[in-house]
Design a protein around this motif. Structure first.
Motif, PDB file in Angstrom:
ATOM      1  N   ASP A  82       0.866  -1.258   0.025  1.00  0.00           N
ATOM      2  CA  ASP A  82       0.056   0.081   0.058  1.00  0.00           C
ATOM      3  C   ASP A  82       0.956   1.281   0.071  1.00  0.00           C
ATOM      4  O   ASP A  82       0.346   2.348  -0.006  1.00  0.00           O
ATOM      5  N   ILE A  83       2.408   1.159   0.105  1.00  0.00           N
ATOM      6  CA  ILE A  83       3.104   2.190   0.024  1.00  0.00           C
ATOM      7  C   ILE A  83       4.046   2.009  -1.174  1.00  0.00           C
ATOM      8  O   ILE A  83       4.227   0.939  -1.608  1.00  0.00           O
ATOM      9  N   GLY A  84       5.041   2.950  -1.353  1.00  0.00           N
ATOM     10  CA  GLY A  84       5.980   2.862  -2.294  1.00  0.00           C
ATOM     11  C   GLY A  84       5.896   3.275  -3.898  1.00  0.00           C
ATOM     12  O   GLY A  84       6.890   3.248  -4.511  1.00  0.00           O
ATOM     13  N   ALA A  85       4.806   3.738  -4.169  1.00  0.00           N
ATOM     14  CA  ALA A  85       4.536   4.018  -5.282  1.00  0.00           C
ATOM     15  C   ALA A  85       3.295   5.142  -5.258  1.00  0.00           C
ATOM     16  O   ALA A  85       2.490   5.138  -4.634  1.00  0.00           O
ATOM     17  N   LEU A  86       3.301   6.103  -6.319  1.00  0.00           N
ATOM     18  CA  LEU A  86       1.913   6.934  -6.624  1.00  0.00           C
ATOM     19  C   LEU A  86       1.223   6.315  -7.665  1.00  0.00           C
ATOM     20  O   LEU A  86       1.249   6.390  -8.735  1.00  0.00           O
ATOM     21  N   ALA A  87       0.112   5.705  -7.176  1.00  0.00           N
ATOM     22  CA  ALA A  87      -0.895   5.139  -7.873  1.00  0.00           C
ATOM     23  C   ALA A  87      -2.392   5.232  -7.139  1.00  0.00           C
ATOM     24  O   ALA A  87      -2.234   5.247  -6.062  1.00  0.00           O
ATOM     25  N   PRO A  88      -3.429   5.267  -8.027  1.00  0.00           N
ATOM     26  CA  PRO A  88      -4.739   5.252  -7.251  1.00  0.00           C
ATOM     27  C   PRO A  88      -4.942   4.073  -6.387  1.00  0.00           C
ATOM     28  O   PRO A  88      -4.340   2.862  -6.804  1.00  0.00           O
ATOM     29  N   GLY A  89      -5.324   4.463  -5.106  1.00  0.00           N
ATOM     30  CA  GLY A  89      -5.589   3.176  -4.103  1.00  0.00           C
ATOM     31  C   GLY A  89      -4.455   3.008  -3.424  1.00  0.00           C
ATOM     32  O   GLY A  89      -4.545   2.282  -2.130  1.00  0.00           O
ATOM     33  N   MET A  90      -3.233   3.431  -3.606  1.00  0.00           N
ATOM     34  CA  MET A  90      -2.193   3.543  -2.643  1.00  0.00           C
ATOM     35  C   MET A  90      -2.269   4.784  -1.744  1.00  0.00           C
ATOM     36  O   MET A  90      -3.055   5.806  -1.721  1.00  0.00           O
ATOM     37  N   ALA A  91      -1.542   4.481  -0.356  1.00  0.00           N
ATOM     38  CA  ALA A  91      -1.636   5.599   0.483  1.00  0.00           C
ATOM     39  C   ALA A  91      -0.930   6.651   0.028  1.00  0.00           C
ATOM     40  O   ALA A  91      -0.141   6.723  -0.722  1.00  0.00           O
ATOM     41  N   ALA A  92      -1.490   7.980   0.371  1.00  0.00           N
ATOM     42  CA  ALA A  92      -1.145   9.335  -0.136  1.00  0.00           C
ATOM     43  C   ALA A  92       0.192   9.603   0.810  1.00  0.00           C
ATOM     44  O   ALA A  92      -0.005  10.338   1.656  1.00  0.00           O
ATOM     45  N   ASP A  93       1.073   8.924   0.607  1.00  0.00           N
ATOM     46  CA  ASP A  93       2.401   9.336   0.983  1.00  0.00           C
ATOM     47  C   ASP A  93       3.285   9.708  -0.033  1.00  0.00           C
ATOM     48  O   ASP A  93       3.682   9.010  -0.942  1.00  0.00           O
ATOM     49  N   LEU A  94       3.919  11.085   0.066  1.00  0.00           N
ATOM     50  CA  LEU A  94       4.529  11.502  -1.302  1.00  0.00           C
ATOM     51  C   LEU A  94       5.712  12.923  -0.528  1.00  0.00           C
ATOM     52  O   LEU A  94       5.465  13.201   0.362  1.00  0.00           O
ATOM     53  N   ALA A  95       6.653  12.987  -1.241  1.00  0.00           N
ATOM     54  CA  ALA A  95       7.744  14.057  -1.054  1.00  0.00           C
ATOM     55  C   ALA A  95       7.872  14.873  -2.269  1.00  0.00           C
ATOM     56  O   ALA A  95       7.942  14.288  -3.398  1.00  0.00           O
ATOM     57  N   MET A  96       7.923  16.057  -2.140  1.00  0.00           N
ATOM     58  CA  MET A  96       8.200  17.332  -3.098  1.00  0.00           C
ATOM     59  C   MET A  96       9.357  18.071  -2.882  1.00  0.00           C
ATOM     60  O   MET A  96       9.542  18.347  -1.693  1.00  0.00           O
ATOM     61  N   PHE A  97      10.176  18.093  -3.974  1.00  0.00           N
ATOM     62  CA  PHE A  97      11.483  18.886  -4.015  1.00  0.00           C
ATOM     63  C   PHE A  97      11.529  19.984  -5.002  1.00  0.00           C
ATOM     64  O   PHE A  97      11.132  19.903  -6.080  1.00  0.00           O
ATOM     65  N   ASP A  98      11.978  21.269  -4.474  1.00  0.00           N
ATOM     66  CA  ASP A  98      11.897  22.558  -5.090  1.00  0.00           C
ATOM     67  C   ASP A  98      13.041  22.206  -5.981  1.00  0.00           C
ATOM     68  O   ASP A  98      14.146  22.491  -5.431  1.00  0.00           O
ATOM     69  N   LEU A  99      13.018  22.458  -7.197  1.00  0.00           N
ATOM     70  CA  LEU A  99      14.148  22.601  -8.543  1.00  0.00           C
ATOM     71  C   LEU A  99      14.724  23.860  -8.179  1.00  0.00           C
ATOM     72  O   LEU A  99      16.006  24.116  -8.716  1.00  0.00           O
ATOM     73  N   ASN A 100      14.045  24.943  -7.633  1.00  0.00           N
ATOM     74  CA  ASN A 100      14.704  26.384  -7.660  1.00  0.00           C
ATOM     75  C   ASN A 100      15.471  26.367  -6.332  1.00  0.00           C
ATOM     76  O   ASN A 100      15.409  27.465  -5.551  1.00  0.00           O
ATOM     77  N   GLN A 101      16.421  25.384  -6.046  1.00  0.00           N
ATOM     78  CA  GLN A 101      17.361  25.581  -5.164  1.00  0.00           C
ATOM     79  C   GLN A 101      18.729  25.585  -5.714  1.00  0.00           C
ATOM     80  O   GLN A 101      19.110  25.061  -6.830  1.00  0.00           O
ATOM     81  N   LEU A 102      19.681  26.152  -4.862  1.00  0.00           N
ATOM     82  CA  LEU A 102      21.225  26.182  -5.610  1.00  0.00           C
ATOM     83  C   LEU A 102      21.723  24.756  -5.882  1.00  0.00           C
ATOM     84  O   LEU A 102      22.386  24.792  -6.902  1.00  0.00           O
ATOM     85  N   ALA A 103      21.450  23.827  -5.089  1.00  0.00           N
ATOM     86  CA  ALA A 103      21.910  22.596  -5.427  1.00  0.00           C
ATOM     87  C   ALA A 103      21.688  22.108  -6.887  1.00  0.00           C
ATOM     88  O   ALA A 103      22.252  21.168  -7.470  1.00  0.00           O
ATOM     89  N   TYR A 104      20.510  22.332  -7.331  1.00  0.00           N
ATOM     90  CA  TYR A 104      19.811  21.931  -8.374  1.00  0.00           C
ATOM     91  C   TYR A 104      20.265  22.830  -9.688  1.00  0.00           C
ATOM     92  O   TYR A 104      19.571  22.580 -10.685  1.00  0.00           O
ATOM     93  N   ALA A 105      20.813  23.920  -9.567  1.00  0.00           N
ATOM     94  CA  ALA A 105      20.932  24.839 -10.535  1.00  0.00           C
ATOM     95  C   ALA A 105      21.940  24.108 -11.756  1.00  0.00           C
ATOM     96  O   ALA A 105      22.895  23.467 -11.327  1.00  0.00           O
ATOM     97  N   GLY A 106      21.305  24.083 -12.956  1.00  0.00           N
ATOM     98  CA  GLY A 106      21.919  23.441 -13.837  1.00  0.00           C
ATOM     99  C   GLY A 106      21.802  21.946 -14.216  1.00  0.00           C
ATOM    100  O   GLY A 106      22.199  21.446 -14.838  1.00  0.00           O
ATOM    101  N   ALA A 107      20.917  21.235 -13.420  1.00  0.00           N
ATOM    102  CA  ALA A 107      20.312  20.179 -13.261  1.00  0.00           C
ATOM    103  C   ALA A 107      18.904  19.608 -13.796  1.00  0.00           C
ATOM    104  O   ALA A 107      18.501  18.743 -13.600  1.00  0.00           O
ATOM    105  N   TRP A 108      18.429  20.606 -14.382  1.00  0.00           N
ATOM    106  CA  TRP A 108      17.010  20.588 -15.056  1.00  0.00           C
ATOM    107  C   TRP A 108      16.878  19.649 -16.028  1.00  0.00           C
ATOM    108  O   TRP A 108      15.695  19.232 -16.577  1.00  0.00           O
ATOM    109  N   HIS A 109      17.854  19.259 -16.659  1.00  0.00           N
ATOM    110  CA  HIS A 109      17.813  18.387 -17.878  1.00  0.00           C
ATOM    111  C   HIS A 109      17.353  17.011 -17.488  1.00  0.00           C
ATOM    112  O   HIS A 109      16.834  16.299 -18.446  1.00  0.00           O
ATOM    113  N   ASP A 110      17.647  16.425 -16.266  1.00  0.00           N
ATOM    114  CA  ASP A 110      17.144  15.380 -15.877  1.00  0.00           C
ATOM    115  C   ASP A 110      16.668  15.793 -14.297  1.00  0.00           C
ATOM    116  O   ASP A 110      17.169  15.248 -13.355  1.00  0.00           O
ATOM    117  N   PRO A 111      15.484  16.070 -14.029  1.00  0.00           N
ATOM    118  CA  PRO A 111      15.383  16.557 -12.499  1.00  0.00           C
ATOM    119  C   PRO A 111      15.290  15.485 -11.723  1.00  0.00           C
ATOM    120  O   PRO A 111      15.369  15.613 -10.606  1.00  0.00           O
TER     121      PRO A 111
END
Length: 452
Positions: free
Chosen positions: A371-400
């Protein structure tokens, strides 16, 4: 039932059965479940709460399969910085003898906070030391307050120095009391239902700290209740030697003899399993929590991860204790897993996506969850979101998505557990962290400077 719509994500990496990666993605959550996942244009345009995920990557909540939360109190302790596992343990056992119920509770809040902020939504913890009235209840209370999905395991040590074990006798417990309290914890807290927020496991610590009788009886108890079995195994060459001298068997042979193998069992580490043993583990359905940072920090060796995977072994990731990792950032552990295999097997050994799969679907399989480990209908709503507008990701939008692993690990901007937003704008919503850190440091100083 409340609905939450997260829309316009730069990328939604589902890790579903088709491994879909959806540009301009959206997720509709109803209550504690995911109802829809797809392109923003395909989902409803409104909900009770709508979250703009523009310039963010969304992944399933990461899953930590092995930890010792109390060890946040003893990070970077002098005298334990440069030793092997056995040397490190001998230094720290006397300090851990000063643990209290409050220390367990506060250290759990601290460690769980660190994990949640790294994008981790499910945590398996191994608490095997219970001095001064400490109980597993103390960390379960912390998990309930902070809102993490929790797999506490009632650990134990009963083989003290006087019986040929490694720990001092004063940090061990009577075996009858161990089994009695394990039953109590299962009956009080274990919830086997789908989407459960608390599942209790049985976890004698290691071959060098519990007796053969306790290993057997613990497995029997776990199976009588239908809960999972967890222990350290094959972590170091020292453990190999200990098992050969004491039992006349290597660690896995010993585990097989005492009933510690099967699809309800997972081991921590497994660095020293040989190829024949790995084949047996794969056929048995047992799982392994891979803890690369701890193995590197203690010089324990490089786990044969690729061999595990080629033999069908279920593998998840574990940050391990915060005194042998000194961090609890699961995205950082994902990065270490990828990089460490490349050291010995070349730059194509493990991809960023494969490493993230270990931290999501892999961890779910190890913990026996569908019931966890993937984002799909019927799975528990467990997720994490990461902001690409951070210094560490500058220049890495080719494959976020790959950027989350290749670039310096960052704090999640939003984390949802069971449909509840527990992190917003990189801050916890469920507890005030400042007072926890202050109290944690006060307890840590008293423990390290106190009586030994």
């Amino acid at each position: 039932m409340k609905t939450t719509l997260i829309r316009h994500a730069h990328l939604v990496a589902t890790f579903d059965d088709r491994r879909r990666e959806i540009r301009d993605g959206a997720i509709l959550v109803r209550g504690h479940l995911i109802e829809q996942v797809g392109a923003t244009s395909e989902l409803p345009s409104g909900a009770d709460e709508t979250i703009d995920a523009r310039d963010h990557v969304i992944i399933p909540g990461l899953i930590n399969c092995h930890h010792h939360l109390y060890q946040t109190l003893t990070r970077a302790v002098p005298g334990a910085q440069d030793g092997t596992l056995f040397q490190w343990l001998v230094t720290l056992y006397p300090i851990w003898a000063n643990l209290t119920a409050q220390a367990i509770y506060i250290s759990a809040l601290t460690g769980l906070s660190e994990l949640l902020l790294s994008g981790c939504t499910t945590v398996a913890d191994h608490l095997y030391i219970y001095p001064n009235g400490a109980r597993i209840d103390d960390e379960i209370r912390a998990a309930q307050e902070i809102g993490v999905r929790f797999h506490p395991t009632r650990g134990s040590m009963s083989l003290g120095e006087s019986q040929g074990g490694l720990p001092p006798d004063r940090v061990t417990e009577n075996e009858e009391a161990i089994l009695r309290d394990t039953r109590r914890a299962i009956e009080a807290y274990h919830d086997p239902a789908p989407y459960s927020m608390c599942r209790v496991g049985v976890a004698p610590c290691s071959p060098f700290s519990v007796t053969t009788d306790l290993m057997r009886q613990s497995a029997e108890l776990a199976r009588a209740y239908g809960v999972r079995c967890h222990t350290h195994l094959a972590e170091t060459a020292d453990e190999d030697q200990f098992c050969l001298e004491k039992f006349g068997r290597r660690p896995l042979e010993y585990a097989e003899d005492v009933g510690w193998v099967g699809d309800d069992v997972w081991y921590a580490h497994g660095v020293w399993f040989d190829p024949a043993e790995i084949g047996r583990i794969g056929r048995s359905g047992s799982g392994i929590a891979h803890c690369p940072t701890s193995n590197m920090r203690l010089g324990s060796g490089v786990a044969p991860l690729l061999n595990w995977l080629s033999h069908g072994v279920k593998v998840g990731l574990g940050v391990d204790g915060s005194a042998s990792n000194d961090s609890g950032h699961l995205l950082a552990e994902t990065r270490q897993a990828m990089l460490l295999q490349r050291v010995t097997h070349g730059p194509a050994a493990l991809t960023a996506r494969q490493a993230l799969e270990l931290g999501t679907r892999g961890g779910a399989a190890v913990l026996g969850r569908t019931d966890i480990g993937a984002l799909a209908p019927g799975m528990a709503a467990d997720l994490a979101m990461f902001d690409l507008n951070q210094l560490a990701y500058a220049g890495a939008w080719h494959d976020p998505l790959a950027a989350l692993v290749f670039c310096a690990p960052q704090t999640a901007s939003l984390v949802m557990v069971n449909g509840r937003l527990v992190v917003r704008e990189q801050h916890l919503t469920t507890i005030e962290l400042g007072p926890v850190i202050e109290q944690h440091n006060r307890i840590a100083r008293a423990m390290v400077d106190g009586p030994r």
